[in-house]
Scaffold this motif. Structure first.
Motif, PDB file in Angstrom:
ATOM      1  N   ALA A 243       0.836  -1.151   0.192  1.00 44.70           N
ATOM      2  CA  ALA A 243      -0.108  -0.105  -0.055  1.00 44.70           C
ATOM      3  C   ALA A 243       1.108   1.219  -0.157  1.00 44.70           C
ATOM      4  CB  ALA A 243      -0.732  -0.079   1.002  1.00 44.70           C
ATOM      5  N   TYR A 244       1.927   1.085   1.009  1.00 40.26           N
ATOM      6  CA  TYR A 244       2.989   2.166   0.817  1.00 40.26           C
ATOM      7  C   TYR A 244       3.637   2.523  -0.405  1.00 40.26           C
ATOM      8  CZ  TYR A 244       6.742   5.677   2.477  1.00 40.26           C
ATOM      9  OH  TYR A 244       7.551   6.398   2.352  1.00 40.26           O
ATOM     10  N   LYS A 246       2.568   1.998  -3.528  1.00 39.56           N
ATOM     11  CA  LYS A 246       1.600   2.699  -4.218  1.00 39.56           C
ATOM     12  C   LYS A 246       1.309   3.962  -3.910  1.00 39.56           C
ATOM     13  CE  LYS A 246      -1.034  -1.581  -5.650  1.00 39.56           C
ATOM     14  NZ  LYS A 246      -0.178  -2.539  -4.981  1.00 39.56           N
ATOM     15  N   GLU A 247       1.402   4.241  -2.716  1.00 37.62           N
ATOM     16  CA  GLU A 247       1.171   5.593  -2.245  1.00 37.62           C
ATOM     17  C   GLU A 247       2.375   6.661  -2.842  1.00 37.62           C
ATOM     18  OE1 GLU A 247       1.459   8.300   1.892  1.00 37.62           O
ATOM     19  OE2 GLU A 247       0.813   6.221   1.905  1.00 37.62           O
ATOM     20  N   GLU A 250       2.142   7.111  -6.502  1.00 31.30           N
ATOM     21  CA  GLU A 250       1.207   8.355  -6.922  1.00 31.30           C
ATOM     22  C   GLU A 250       1.768   9.551  -6.697  1.00 31.30           C
ATOM     23  OE1 GLU A 250      -1.688   7.856  -8.439  1.00 31.30           O
ATOM     24  OE2 GLU A 250      -2.085   6.070  -8.516  1.00 31.30           O
TER      25      GLU A 250
END
Length: 273
Positions: A243-244, A246-247, A250
Motif C-alpha cells: 500500500a505504501y 502505491k502511495e 502516486e
C-alpha cells in the motif's frame, strides 16, 4: 604473437633518424611496436615523422601519432577497457568545456566501480558479486547517449536503479535501468544481509515471545503489531508495504518514467524477498 625482444630492438632503431622521407617510410611502415600500457600496434601509414598511422592489434583502434610517442611507448589505445578492466571510454571527452567531469561519466564510472572493482570481485558475500553490466553499457558513449534520453536524468538526488523495472534483476542494461528519486530508490531495499533469519519486515520479540513487524513510511518507523507466527507478521508487513509503495508511486507519478510508475503499482512483496 609478437616477440617482446624483437619489439624492443625495433623501437631502439627508431631513435636513429633516417636520412630522408623514403628511407623513413621503408624503415617504419609495416613494423609492429609495443606501447607501455596498451599492447602492440602496427604502423600502417607514414606521411611524415609527425603523421604516422597506427592500428592496435588487439582492439583494432586506429589513430595518427608521431615518431616521438612511438619511441617512448606512449601511444594509447582508446578502445582498451581502462575502467576497472571493463569500461571503454573510447574517443569521448569525459569533461565539459570548462573542464568539469561530466555527470554521465560520474554515473558510468560509479556503476562500473560497484561491480568490477577488485574488492567486489573477490568478495562472494558482496551483493554485487553476481551482478553484471550489459555490453550496451560497456562503452561510455553508449551509456551517455542512453542517459541523456532518460526521464529524471540530471535531477538532483535522483539515482540510477536496476531493480524497479525488473524485480530481482542482476544486470545493468538499457532495458532494465531507470532514474528515480532517492525515496523510490530505497523503497524496495530488503536488508537481507542484516535482518536475520525471518522474512522481510519481521522480527522476534523475545521479551514477549511474539513476532512483530514494522515498516518505514516517510522516514518514520510504524509498528504493525505482534503475532504468533512469522508468517502472520509478514502478511501484515506485506499489506502495509504494498500500500505504501502505491502511495509513493502516486506522489511521483507526474515526475517519473511511466514504466517505473506501472512497475510500482504492480509490485508484490514476497516472503522470500
Amino acid at each position: 604473437m609478437v616477440n617482446t625482444l624483437t619489439l624492443i630492438n625495433l623501437q631502439k632503431e627508431l631513435v636513429v633518424k633516417p636520412k630522408n622521407h623514403t628511407e623513413a617510410k621503408e624503415k617504419y611502415l609495416g613494423k609492429t611496436f609495443q606501447s607501455n600500457n596498451h599492447g602492440c600496434f602496427k604502423i600502417v601509414g607514414y606521411t611524415s615523422s609527425t603523421k604516422v598511422d597506427v592500428v592496435f592489434l588487439e582492439t583494432g583502434f586506429k589513430t595518427t601519432t608521431h615518431i616521438g610517442l612511438i619511441t617512448r611507448g606512449e601511444v594509447k589505445d582508446c578502445f582498451k577497457p581502462t575502467v576497472q578492466g571493463f569500461g571503454i571510454i573510447g574517443t569521448e571527452n569525459v569533461r565539459d568545456n570548462e573542464g568539469v567531469i561530466l555527470e554521465t561519466y560520474r554515473k558510468w564510472e560509479s556503476m562500473i566501480g560497484r561491480l568490477y572493482s577488485k574488492s567486489v570481485k573477490t568478495d562472494v558475500n558482496n551483493p554485487y558479486f553476481i551482478t553484471s553490466i550489459s555490453e550496451d553499457f560497456r562503452w561510455f558513449k553508449d551509456f551517455r547517449s542512453w542517459c541523456e534520453k532518460q526521464i529524471g536524468f540530471g535531477n538532483q538526488g535522483w539515482h540510477l536503479d536496476k531493480d524497479i523495472l525488473v524485480k530481482g534483476n542482476k544486470v545493468y542494461s538499457p532495458e532494465t535501468c531507470c532514474f528515480v528519486p532517492v525515496e523510490l530508490n530505497s523503497l524496495l531495499v530488503n536488508s537481507r544481509a542484516t535482518r536475520g533469519e525471518f522474512p522481510v519486515g519481521v522480527y522476534y520479540d523475545a521479551s514477549r515471545s511474539k513476532f512483530q513487524s514494522h515498516i518505514r513510511m516517510h522516514g518514520k518507523r510504524k509498528h504493525l503489531g505482534r503475532f504468533v507466527t512469522p508468517e502472520e507478521a509478514f502478511q501484515a508487513y506485506k499489506q502495509a508495504k504494498e500500500a505504501y509503495i502505491k502511495e509513493v508511486a502516486e506522489l511521483y507519478k507526474d515526475q517519473i518514467d511511466i514504466r517505473v510508475y506501472e512497475a510500482l503499482m504492480k509490485y508484490e512483496v514476497d516472503i522470500n524477498d
